[in-house]
Design a protein around this motif. Structure first.
Motif, PDB file in Angstrom:
ATOM      1  N   ILE A 165      -0.390  18.540  -3.824  1.00 34.24           N
ATOM      2  CA  ILE A 165      -0.475  19.182  -5.135  1.00 34.24           C
ATOM      3  C   ILE A 165      -0.407  20.688  -4.916  1.00 34.24           C
ATOM      4  CG2 ILE A 165      -1.881  19.511  -7.204  1.00 34.24           C
ATOM      5  CD1 ILE A 165      -3.240  16.815  -6.499  1.00 34.24           C
ATOM      6  N   MET A 166       0.621  21.314  -5.458  1.00 33.45           N
ATOM      7  CA  MET A 166       0.797  22.757  -5.275  1.00 33.45           C
ATOM      8  C   MET A 166       0.569  23.508  -6.577  1.00 33.45           C
ATOM      9  SD  MET A 166       4.045  23.225  -2.747  1.00 33.45           S
ATOM     10  CE  MET A 166       3.872  25.006  -2.835  1.00 33.45           C
ATOM     11  N   THR A 167      -0.152  24.608  -6.484  1.00 34.46           N
ATOM     12  CA  THR A 167      -0.378  25.451  -7.638  1.00 34.46           C
ATOM     13  C   THR A 167      -0.183  26.910  -7.239  1.00 34.46           C
ATOM     14  OG1 THR A 167      -1.888  25.922  -9.468  1.00 34.46           O
ATOM     15  CG2 THR A 167      -2.864  25.650  -7.281  1.00 34.46           C
ATOM     16  N   HIS A 168      -0.124  27.794  -8.229  1.00 36.07           N
ATOM     17  CA  HIS A 168       0.371  29.148  -7.975  1.00 36.07           C
ATOM     18  C   HIS A 168      -0.703  30.153  -7.575  1.00 36.07           C
ATOM     19  CE1 HIS A 168      -0.819  28.811 -12.158  1.00 36.07           C
ATOM     20  NE2 HIS A 168      -1.048  30.107 -12.166  1.00 36.07           N
ATOM     21  N   ASN A 169      -1.986  29.806  -7.672  1.00 40.44           N
ATOM     22  CA  ASN A 169      -2.996  30.775  -7.230  1.00 40.44           C
ATOM     23  C   ASN A 169      -4.225  30.070  -6.662  1.00 40.44           C
ATOM     24  OD1 ASN A 169      -5.019  30.322  -9.323  1.00 40.44           O
ATOM     25  ND2 ASN A 169      -3.627  31.380 -10.726  1.00 40.44           N
ATOM     26  N   LYS A 170      -5.025  30.848  -5.928  1.00 40.17           N
ATOM     27  CA  LYS A 170      -6.184  30.283  -5.228  1.00 40.17           C
ATOM     28  C   LYS A 170      -7.259  29.776  -6.193  1.00 40.17           C
ATOM     29  CE  LYS A 170      -5.905  33.072  -0.985  1.00 40.17           C
ATOM     30  NZ  LYS A 170      -6.652  34.000  -0.105  1.00 40.17           N
ATOM     31  N   THR A 171      -7.419  30.467  -7.308  1.00 39.68           N
ATOM     32  CA  THR A 171      -8.466  30.084  -8.256  1.00 39.68           C
ATOM     33  C   THR A 171      -8.214  28.692  -8.821  1.00 39.68           C
ATOM     34  OG1 THR A 171      -8.757  32.405  -8.863  1.00 39.68           O
ATOM     35  CG2 THR A 171      -9.683  30.763 -10.356  1.00 39.68           C
ATOM     36  N   LEU A 172      -6.976  28.451  -9.264  1.00 33.46           N
ATOM     37  CA  LEU A 172      -6.631  27.146  -9.818  1.00 33.46           C
ATOM     38  C   LEU A 172      -6.648  26.077  -8.733  1.00 33.46           C
ATOM     39  CD1 LEU A 172      -5.916  25.555 -12.299  1.00 33.46           C
ATOM     40  CD2 LEU A 172      -3.508  26.170 -11.976  1.00 33.46           C
ATOM     41  N   ALA A 173      -6.237  26.457  -7.521  1.00 29.04           N
ATOM     42  CA  ALA A 173      -6.258  25.502  -6.398  1.00 29.04           C
ATOM     43  C   ALA A 173      -7.692  25.027  -6.145  1.00 29.04           C
ATOM     44  CB  ALA A 173      -5.673  26.144  -5.140  1.00 29.04           C
ATOM     45  N   ALA A 174      -8.648  25.953  -6.175  1.00 29.74           N
ATOM     46  CA  ALA A 174     -10.053  25.592  -5.965  1.00 29.74           C
ATOM     47  C   ALA A 174     -10.552  24.653  -7.056  1.00 29.74           C
ATOM     48  CB  ALA A 174     -10.903  26.858  -5.919  1.00 29.74           C
ATOM     49  N   GLN A 175     -10.126  24.914  -8.286  1.00 34.18           N
ATOM     50  CA  GLN A 175     -10.535  24.070  -9.417  1.00 34.18           C
ATOM     51  C   GLN A 175      -9.976  22.660  -9.254  1.00 34.18           C
ATOM     52  OE1 GLN A 175      -9.674  25.707 -13.350  1.00 34.18           O
ATOM     53  NE2 GLN A 175      -9.316  23.640 -14.136  1.00 34.18           N
ATOM     54  N   LEU A 176      -8.698  22.560  -8.907  1.00 31.38           N
ATOM     55  CA  LEU A 176      -8.062  21.248  -8.727  1.00 31.38           C
ATOM     56  C   LEU A 176      -8.681  20.489  -7.557  1.00 31.38           C
ATOM     57  CD1 LEU A 176      -4.304  22.161  -9.314  1.00 31.38           C
ATOM     58  CD2 LEU A 176      -5.733  20.718 -10.766  1.00 31.38           C
ATOM     59  N   TYR A 177      -8.979  21.221  -6.478  1.00 27.87           N
ATOM     60  CA  TYR A 177      -9.610  20.605  -5.303  1.00 27.87           C
ATOM     61  C   TYR A 177     -10.946  19.973  -5.691  1.00 27.87           C
ATOM     62  CZ  TYR A 177     -12.025  20.438  -0.745  1.00 27.87           C
ATOM     63  OH  TYR A 177     -12.731  20.046   0.362  1.00 27.87           O
ATOM     64  N   SER A 178     -11.737  20.695  -6.456  1.00 26.59           N
ATOM     65  CA  SER A 178     -13.029  20.188  -6.899  1.00 26.59           C
ATOM     66  C   SER A 178     -12.860  18.947  -7.772  1.00 26.59           C
ATOM     67  CB  SER A 178     -13.771  21.285  -7.672  1.00 26.59           C
ATOM     68  OG  SER A 178     -14.981  20.805  -8.188  1.00 26.59           O
ATOM     69  N   GLU A 179     -11.879  18.992  -8.677  1.00 21.97           N
ATOM     70  CA  GLU A 179     -11.666  17.865  -9.584  1.00 21.97           C
ATOM     71  C   GLU A 179     -11.196  16.621  -8.838  1.00 21.97           C
ATOM     72  OE1 GLU A 179      -9.020  19.255 -12.597  1.00 21.97           O
ATOM     73  OE2 GLU A 179     -10.585  20.330 -13.691  1.00 21.97           O
TER      74      GLU A 179
END
Length: 340
Positions: free
Chosen positions: A61-75
């Protein structure tokens, strides 16, 4: 193959059941591209989780910034607690490239700050990709950037089995080749320590557990995981696989070739700077690269090892470097890529 098991108190609702069915059918029909459009808060993440469970494929799963990546990782950690959910973003907290100001004849040193926890998570991701099938890896655009050869990384492992015959010194030398350091005083990730017939190994990709390996002569008698904070032993093992402390670690043969290639390239660049009468650049490059070569020859590593990735991986000039995608390819299975 371990199954992806989605854990959630909710059931798909609204448009979700139809979307999940259509996208899953399209993927199973081997259509290469699918697009899901939805406003913020419409449940796209949960929809993707259901598709992963239905297709049972490893997923990047690729996303464009670290903040959203952290959110997706947690979810996704919450959705798939029994599976291996990994996190792969840039490990730099701060990066200042080297620069030269001609008017002041001033060199600004390259400076960087590496986040140890992010580095551990990156190593955990690549190690898991070569060990398990049930992988969901949440990544930033860092997934597109250069890594070491996954096949070389896979070969730089040490299997330790209960009852195996191996000389303690041989094992220690192997750990050094894999990028681990001996540290009997301050035990940290990427270190090992020796106490008589016992070797403690703290895998570079492990969060809080290390390995306690006991010998009887040249025979491995016990393998136990222990908590590095409390020293509490809690899981006995018959077999473990230890991966290298860095994705750029290579075998001695490949390292020898890489050093020769770096030396050849250095000689050509120095000749160019000398011909152009660029003495400052000549001295700076010579000093920096020779120091790096000395470190590589002595330890197999140096600060900024990624700058020599092409030589370490055997890639030709202009050839696409190895990336996280190649580690997914090394699994030998079809996988999903979700771009948010």
């Amino acid at each position: 193959m371990a199954k992806f098991e989605l854990t959630s108190p909710y059931k798909p609702s609204g448009d979700q059941p139809e979307v999940i069915e259509k996208l899953t059918s399209s993927i199973k029909a081997n259509n290469r591209y699918q697009t899901l459009i939805g406003v913020t808060g419409s449940g796209k993440t949960y929809t993707m989780a259901n598709i992963i469970q239905k297709t049972q494929k490893p997923t990047l799963i690729m996303t464009h910034n670290k903040t959203l990546a952290a959110q997706l990782y947690s979810e996704f950690k919450g959705f798939f607690p029994k599976n291996h959910v990994e996190y792969f973003i840039s490990y730099y907290d701060y990066y200042q490239p080297e620069a030269y100001i001609p008017r002041q004849d001033l060199f600004i040193e390259k400076d960087s700050s590496i986040n140890a926890e992010l580095e551990r998570l990156r190593l955990s991701a690549t190690a898991s990709l070569l060990s398990y099938d049930d992988i969901i890896c949440v990544a930033s655009v860092s997934a597109n950037y250069g890594l070491g050869n996954p096949n070389e990384y896979k070969s730089m492992v040490q299997i330790i089995e209960k009852g195996m015959q191996i000389n303690q010194k041989t094992l220690l030398l192997r750990l050094v080749d894999m990028g681990y350091k001996r540290n009997d005083n301050f035990f940290d990730r990427g270190d090992f320590r020796v106490r008589g017939d016992v070797i403690d190994i703290y895998p570079a990709y492990s969060e809080e557990e290390a390995l306690h390996v006991e010998f009887f002569g040249d025979e491995v008698e016990h393998i136990v995981y222990f908590d590095t904070l409390t020293n509490e032993k809690y899981r006995s093992m018959d077999k473990v696989i230890i991966y290298a402390a860095n994705q750029f670690i290579v075998g001695q043969e490949r390292l020898k070739i890489a050093v020769e290639e770096i030396e050849d390239e250095l000689a050509k660049r120095l000749a160019f700077f000398k011909q152009e009468d660029k003495i400052v650049e000549y001295q700076r490059l010579k000093q920096r690269v020779e120091f790096d070569l000395e470190m590589i020859n002595a330890t197999g590593m140096c600060k900024g090892i990624e700058n020599y990735a092409r030589h370490l991986t055997g890639k030709k000039t202009g050839e696409t470097p190895y990336t996280l995608f190649d580690y997914f390819e090394a699994m030998g299975k079809e996988y999903l890529v979700i771009v948010d």
